[in-house]
Design an enzyme around this catalytic site. Sequence first.
Site, PDB file in Angstrom:
ATOM      1  N   ASP A 115      20.007  75.906  23.829  1.00  0.00           N
ATOM      2  CA  ASP A 115      20.347  74.631  24.260  1.00  0.00           C
ATOM      3  C   ASP A 115      21.192  73.726  23.108  1.00  0.00           C
ATOM      4  O   ASP A 115      20.913  73.733  21.943  1.00  0.00           O
ATOM      5  CB  ASP A 115      18.913  74.186  24.421  1.00  0.00           C
ATOM      6  CG  ASP A 115      18.918  72.662  24.829  1.00  0.00           C
ATOM      7  OD1 ASP A 115      19.507  72.342  25.768  1.00  0.00           O
ATOM      8  OD2 ASP A 115      18.493  71.755  23.944  1.00  0.00           O
ATOM      9  N   ASP A 175      15.360  70.968  30.665  1.00  0.00           N
ATOM     10  CA  ASP A 175      16.577  70.757  31.527  1.00  0.00           C
ATOM     11  C   ASP A 175      16.565  70.705  32.824  1.00  0.00           C
ATOM     12  O   ASP A 175      17.285  69.807  33.645  1.00  0.00           O
ATOM     13  CB  ASP A 175      17.599  71.865  30.728  1.00  0.00           C
ATOM     14  CG  ASP A 175      18.209  71.470  29.428  1.00  0.00           C
ATOM     15  OD1 ASP A 175      17.485  70.704  28.807  1.00  0.00           O
ATOM     16  OD2 ASP A 175      18.679  72.415  28.735  1.00  0.00           O
ATOM     17  N   THR A 222      24.564  69.939  27.434  1.00  0.00           N
ATOM     18  CA  THR A 222      24.813  69.713  26.084  1.00  0.00           C
ATOM     19  C   THR A 222      25.736  70.631  25.268  1.00  0.00           C
ATOM     20  O   THR A 222      26.265  70.115  24.255  1.00  0.00           O
ATOM     21  CB  THR A 222      23.475  69.674  25.353  1.00  0.00           C
ATOM     22  OG1 THR A 222      22.661  70.934  25.636  1.00  0.00           O
ATOM     23  CG2 THR A 222      22.243  68.560  25.925  1.00  0.00           C
ATOM     24  N   THR A 223      25.587  71.796  25.717  1.00  0.00           N
ATOM     25  CA  THR A 223      26.687  72.670  25.179  1.00  0.00           C
ATOM     26  C   THR A 223      28.148  72.374  25.622  1.00  0.00           C
ATOM     27  O   THR A 223      29.044  72.391  24.949  1.00  0.00           O
ATOM     28  CB  THR A 223      26.555  74.254  25.544  1.00  0.00           C
ATOM     29  OG1 THR A 223      24.920  74.402  25.083  1.00  0.00           O
ATOM     30  CG2 THR A 223      27.060  75.014  24.854  1.00  0.00           C
TER      31      THR A 223
END
Length: 551
Positions: A65, A395, A98-99
């Site tokens: 994450d 998520d 988020t990545t």
Amino acid sequence: MNFGNRAPTIVVLKEGTDASQGRGQIISNINACIAVQETLKPTLGPLGSDILIVSSNKKTTISNDGATILKLLDVVHPAAKTLVDISRAQDAEVGDGTTSVTILAGELMKEAKPFLEEGISSHIIMKGYRKAVQLAIEKINELSVDITENKEDNRELLERCAKTAMTSKLIYNNADFFVKMCVDAVLSLDKDDLDEKLIGIKKIAGGAMEDSMFINGVAFEKTFSYAGFEQQPKKFENPKILSLNVELELKAEKDNAEVRVEHVEDYQAIVDAEWQIILTKLKEIEDTGASIVLSKLPIGDLATQYFADRNIFCAGRVATDDMNRVIQAVGGSIQSTTTDIKPEHLGTCELFEEIQIGSSRYNLFQGCPKAKTCTLLLRGGAEQVIAEVERSIHDAIMIVKRALQNKFVVAGGGAIEMEVSKYLRDYSKSIAGKQQLIINAFAKALEVIPRQLCENAGFDAVEMLNRLRMAHSKGERWYGIDFETESIGDNFSKFVWEPALVKINALSSATEATNLILSVDETIKNKESGSANAGMMPPPGAGRGRGMPMQ
């Protein structure tokens, strides 16, 4: 020697201050951000790898994450910290991507670097990027599909979005099991505000992942209990539940008090009075007809035995979060006194029971009439595994929440990035000047997502990208990487869906971060000192809004 009218050199900055400025400084900041991007690149996508991080206190975390990794990396470079901030913002705002947002920002900076080295002003690049992101967001809004049109089964659509969010997670092999759990969790919330904080997540070591449970109500670990607790019933149907913020313990009044007695009878009267106070409270609770008594404060051994004798279940020292969620689920309200408790102050549920889960006992309130909350009991072999399951579930829950609020979706697997990239390339050919090159560079940067997905999966990235470009040029707008066939395919028809909001938020955040880095052409690093810097004058240029002090 005569210096004429030249003013002598004035030292403004404290000795030891490091001031760097100019184009070289921007490139240096970009290099720092690219280093962060390189760390995260291998974690992108369904076949991305995990990263094992060992913190200074020897605590280990295994995760892919982006927000979690960046938070634990403890980045100190002031420019690279911007990437940490946008990753956290993406996590808070949307929950997933988020990545992607970090990789996109790094790639936009990488594409800007050659222009800076050739002497193009950073402000021209920023202007081009702003125009490009505006066009990209308009295109995504135009392409996005309203999944609720002519379709009754909203749940199936939400499950598809949740499954896409899980493709890159540890729980992907158990996705069917967890997808149902995530969608149940979000649908149990109040439809108006969808506050995900009311989804309680409890981690219980031991067992397999699929031993995890969804409780449509509240579950919390058995609280500290006194003698007499085992004699209490542990299962009720349709009980009345009383929630208190009252201490039910027999306390000798010896704290900060001095009592002088001359006769034994006087001392006995004091003891009797203390007993009478607590017995009155317990009788008032019994008279309410409650079968279950919960309190934020301790419930002592006398009260525990009193309740056991009357077939009443009690739990003291219930955590505030758990108590608040109990109120949300069963109804009623927290009482701070035992007098004048009315029937409407009590809650109820279909079934209450205390059961053994793993090595712990849990109190479960199920079938709650006012259930605006739920609890997920997560199981797993190792602590790190359960922690990563929790992050993956979070998520997916956030994606389902956003899909419920914002009904528009686009295809994942690099499809939307390739389509927007093609659109920007075509647009750049219609304008002249430097902006053409910069918008084209933005379009090229978007290809980093499908390229990295290929590299992490072990595919030939050059060949795949060429095939994707060809497909999109022929109008196949939803073609992306297909991991099952190790080729390219229509990801929309395969239900690889993501909320359009995720992509829009990622593009906006990545472009803002890039423009922020490009606008900083001066860094002033002060040596740590007490008040020595308090009266220091700013160096030339710092007042232009372009300085970034290093802490």
